[in-house]
Design a protein around this motif. Structure first.
Motif, short mmCIF file in Angstrom:
data_model
loop_
_atom_site.label_atom_id
_atom_site.label_comp_id
_atom_site.label_asym_id
_atom_site.label_seq_id
_atom_site.Cartn_x
_atom_site.Cartn_y
_atom_site.Cartn_z
N LEU A 159 0.83 -1.21 0.00
CA LEU A 159 0.00 0.00 0.00
C LEU A 159 0.86 1.25 0.00
O LEU A 159 0.52 2.26 -0.64
N LEU A 160 1.98 1.21 0.71
CA LEU A 160 2.91 2.34 0.68
C LEU A 160 3.50 2.52 -0.70
O LEU A 160 3.74 3.65 -1.16
N GLN A 161 3.74 1.42 -1.38
CA GLN A 161 4.29 1.49 -2.74
C GLN A 161 3.26 1.98 -3.74
O GLN A 161 3.62 2.40 -4.84
N SER A 162 1.98 1.95 -3.37
CA SER A 162 0.93 2.49 -4.23
C SER A 162 0.80 4.00 -4.10
O SER A 162 0.08 4.63 -4.85
N SER A 163 1.49 4.57 -3.11
CA SER A 163 1.49 6.01 -2.91
C SER A 163 2.52 6.65 -3.84
O SER A 163 3.50 6.02 -4.24
N SER A 164 2.32 7.92 -4.13
CA SER A 164 3.30 8.62 -4.97
C SER A 164 4.62 8.79 -4.24
O SER A 164 5.67 8.87 -4.86
N GLU A 165 4.58 8.87 -2.92
CA GLU A 165 5.81 8.92 -2.13
C GLU A 165 5.50 8.42 -0.71
O GLU A 165 5.23 9.20 0.20
N GLY A 166 5.54 7.12 -0.54
CA GLY A 166 5.23 6.55 0.76
C GLY A 166 6.30 6.87 1.78
O GLY A 166 7.48 6.90 1.47
N ARG A 167 5.87 7.08 3.01
CA ARG A 167 6.79 7.41 4.10
C ARG A 167 6.59 6.46 5.27
O ARG A 167 5.45 6.17 5.65
N SER A 240 15.43 -0.40 9.62
CA SER A 240 14.97 0.77 8.86
C SER A 240 15.97 1.14 7.77
O SER A 240 15.58 1.49 6.64
N ARG A 241 17.24 1.05 8.09
CA ARG A 241 18.27 1.36 7.09
C ARG A 241 18.28 0.33 5.97
O ARG A 241 18.44 0.68 4.79
N LEU A 242 18.11 -0.94 6.33
CA LEU A 242 18.02 -1.98 5.30
C LEU A 242 16.81 -1.76 4.42
O LEU A 242 16.88 -1.89 3.18
N LEU A 243 15.70 -1.41 5.02
CA LEU A 243 14.46 -1.20 4.27
C LEU A 243 14.58 -0.03 3.31
O LEU A 243 14.08 -0.08 2.17
N SER A 244 15.26 1.02 3.76
CA SER A 244 15.42 2.19 2.88
C SER A 244 16.24 1.86 1.65
O SER A 244 16.03 2.43 0.58
N ARG A 245 17.17 0.92 1.78
CA ARG A 245 17.96 0.49 0.63
C ARG A 245 17.18 -0.45 -0.27
O ARG A 245 17.31 -0.40 -1.49
N ARG A 246 16.37 -1.31 0.34
CA ARG A 246 15.60 -2.27 -0.44
C ARG A 246 14.49 -1.56 -1.22
O ARG A 246 14.10 -2.02 -2.29
N HIS A 247 13.99 -0.45 -0.69
CA HIS A 247 12.89 0.28 -1.33
C HIS A 247 13.24 1.75 -1.44
O HIS A 247 12.73 2.59 -0.70
N PRO A 248 14.13 2.10 -2.38
CA PRO A 248 14.61 3.48 -2.46
C PRO A 248 13.54 4.51 -2.81
O PRO A 248 13.73 5.70 -2.57
N ALA A 249 12.41 4.06 -3.35
CA ALA A 249 11.34 5.01 -3.67
C ALA A 249 10.60 5.47 -2.41
O ALA A 249 9.91 6.50 -2.43
N GLY A 290 12.80 14.05 0.17
CA GLY A 290 13.64 14.27 1.35
C GLY A 290 14.52 13.07 1.66
O GLY A 290 14.55 12.08 0.93
N PRO A 291 15.22 13.11 2.78
CA PRO A 291 16.17 12.04 3.13
C PRO A 291 15.47 10.72 3.44
O PRO A 291 14.29 10.69 3.79
N THR A 292 16.23 9.66 3.31
CA THR A 292 15.73 8.35 3.69
C THR A 292 16.88 7.56 4.31
O THR A 292 18.05 7.82 4.03
N GLY A 293 16.53 6.61 5.19
CA GLY A 293 17.56 5.83 5.87
C GLY A 293 18.31 6.62 6.91
O GLY A 293 19.45 6.29 7.24
N LYS A 294 17.66 7.65 7.48
CA LYS A 294 18.34 8.55 8.42
C LYS A 294 17.75 8.44 9.81
O LYS A 294 16.66 7.93 10.02
N PHE A 295 18.51 8.97 10.78
CA PHE A 295 18.09 9.05 12.17
C PHE A 295 17.99 10.52 12.55
O PHE A 295 18.94 11.29 12.33
#
Length: 305
Positions: A159-167, A240-249, A290-295
Motif C-alpha cells: 500500500l505504501l508502494q501504491s502512494s506517490s511517495e510513501g513514508r 529501517s536502514r536496510l528497508l530504505s535500501r531495499r525500497h529506495p522510492a 527528502g532524506p531516507t535511511g536517516k536518524f
C-alpha cells in the motif's frame, strides 16, 4: 469505528500505531490538523475509540479508529485488508507502538512534582533504577518493539508502494544508539548496512535473549538498564536502514522524539507528548524527495552510532 474521509479528492492517508495515548495520540492530532486522514490504531478497542472521540471533539473529523495488536499476525492482516479496501493506498506509516520491556515498580510511578530540581541525567537514572527486567518482559519488549514494527511494515508495504511517495517513520530513541552496546563485534555488525541481513538481525536478537536468560548481558557487552528496549530499538534502526535500501522510492526514517513524559518513562522527561510528537510529524510531512535511511534526534539529523 469508521467515519467519513473527505479532505479533498485524494487525501493523504496515515496509519499511526499505538495512537490512543501519549506521543501516538499527539501524532494523530497533529497529522489530522495538517489535513491528513488518520487511521488511529490501538490494541485496546475501547481506548482507541475514546481517543478518536476526543480528536473529533476538537473538530478533527478526519480520524478513524481500527484495532491493531502489532504482535498479532491476524490483527495485522485485518488492518491490511481494511486499508486496501477502504483506501487502496497508504501514504504515511508511523510505527509508534512500543512497550518498556520492563516491569515497573508501580508504587514509584510519579507525577511531575517528583522530578522538580532533577536534570535530564538524574531523571533518566531514577527511571532505570526503578524498573525490574524479568526475562518474560524482555521477550515481550523485543517482540513488540522490533518484530511488531517489522511485521506491520512488511504487511502494508504494497500500500505504501501504491502512494506517490510513501513514508515510514519509526519512532526510535537515544536508547537505540549503537554506542550503548559495548560489544564491538555486535556494534559493528549492526552498523555494517552493506553486509547486514534481516536474518542476521534475527540471530543477534536470539543471541541477546539467550544471554539475557543466562544472566550474561554485561559479560557479553550488551547494554544494561532497560536492556531489551535498547537492543530492540537498535535492531529497529538497523532494519529501517536496510528497508530504505531495499525500497529506495520510499522515505524510511527513524526519529528520537526526545525524552518525553509518557508511561514508558514513568512520567519523567523534559518534553510534553505534544512537543515530542512535533518532531515525529515534521519528518512524516517532510517535503517530497527528502532524506531516507536517516536518524533524527528531536529536530536534527544525527548518527545511528
Amino acid at each position: 469505528m469508521e467515519g467519513a474521509i473527505s479532505s479533498g479528492p485524494n487525501p493523504r492517508i496515515a496509519v499511526v500505531t499505538g495512537g490512543n495515548k501519549g506521543i501516538g495520540f499527539e501524532v494523530c492530532r497533529q497529522l489530522a490538523s495538517h489535513g491528513v486522514a488518520v487511521v488511529l490504531t490501538a490494541r485496546d478497542e475501547p481506548r482507541g475509540a475514546e481517543a478518536v472521540e476526543k480528536l473529533r471533539a476538537l473538530g478533527l473529523a478526519q480520524v478513524i479508529f481500527h484495532q491493531l495488536d502489532v504482535t498479532d499476525t491476524s490483527s495485522i492482516a485485518t488492518l491490511f485488508v481494511f486499508l486496501k479496501t477502504r483506501f487502496g493506498k497508504l501514504d504515511i506509516l508511523v510505527n509508534n507502538a512500543a512497550i518498556g520491556g520492563v516491569e515497573y515498580l508501580q508504587e514509584l510511578h510519579a507525577n511531575e512534582e517528583k522530578f522538580a530540581g532533577m536534570d535530564f541525567d538524574q531523571m533518566l537514572e531514577w527511571m532505570v533504577k526503578n524498573v525490574r527486567e524479568p526475562v518474560d518482559s524482555a521477550k515481550k519488549g523485543v517482540q513488540t518493539n522490533y518484530y511488531g514494527t517489522k511485521h506491520v511494515t512488511e504487511a502494508v508495504l504494497p500500500l505504501l508502494q501504491s502512494s506517490s511517495e510513501g513514508r515510514i517513520v519509526n519512532v526510535s530513541s537515544l536508547f537505540g544508539l549503537l554506542r550503548l552496546i559495548s560489544n564491538e563485534e555486535v556494534r559493528q555488525e549492526l552498523n555494517d548496512i552493506d553486509n547486514l541481513t534481516e536474518e542476521r538481525l534475527d540471530e543477534l536478537l536470539d543471541r541477546f535473549l539467550r544471554e539475557f536468560e543466562a544472566d550474561a548481558l554485561e559479560a557479553r557487552g550488551w547494554p544494561m538498564g532497560c536492556s531489551a528496549y535498547k537492543v530492540a530499538k537498535a535492531a529497529m534502526n538497523a532494519y529501517s536502514r536496510l528497508l530504505s535500501r531495499r525500497h529506495p522510492a520510499l522515505r524510511v526514517n527513524c526519529v528520537h522524539p526526545g525524552y518525553v513524559k509518557t508511561g514508558i518513562t514513568m512520567n519523567s522527561g523534559v518534553l510534553t507528548p505534544e512537543e515530542g510528537a512535533r518532531n515525529v510529524v515534521k519528518v512524516a510531512l517532510a517535503p517530497e524527495g527528502g532524506p531516507t535511511g536517516k536518524f533524527f534526534a528531536e529536530d536534527e539529523e544525527a548518527s545511528f552510532v
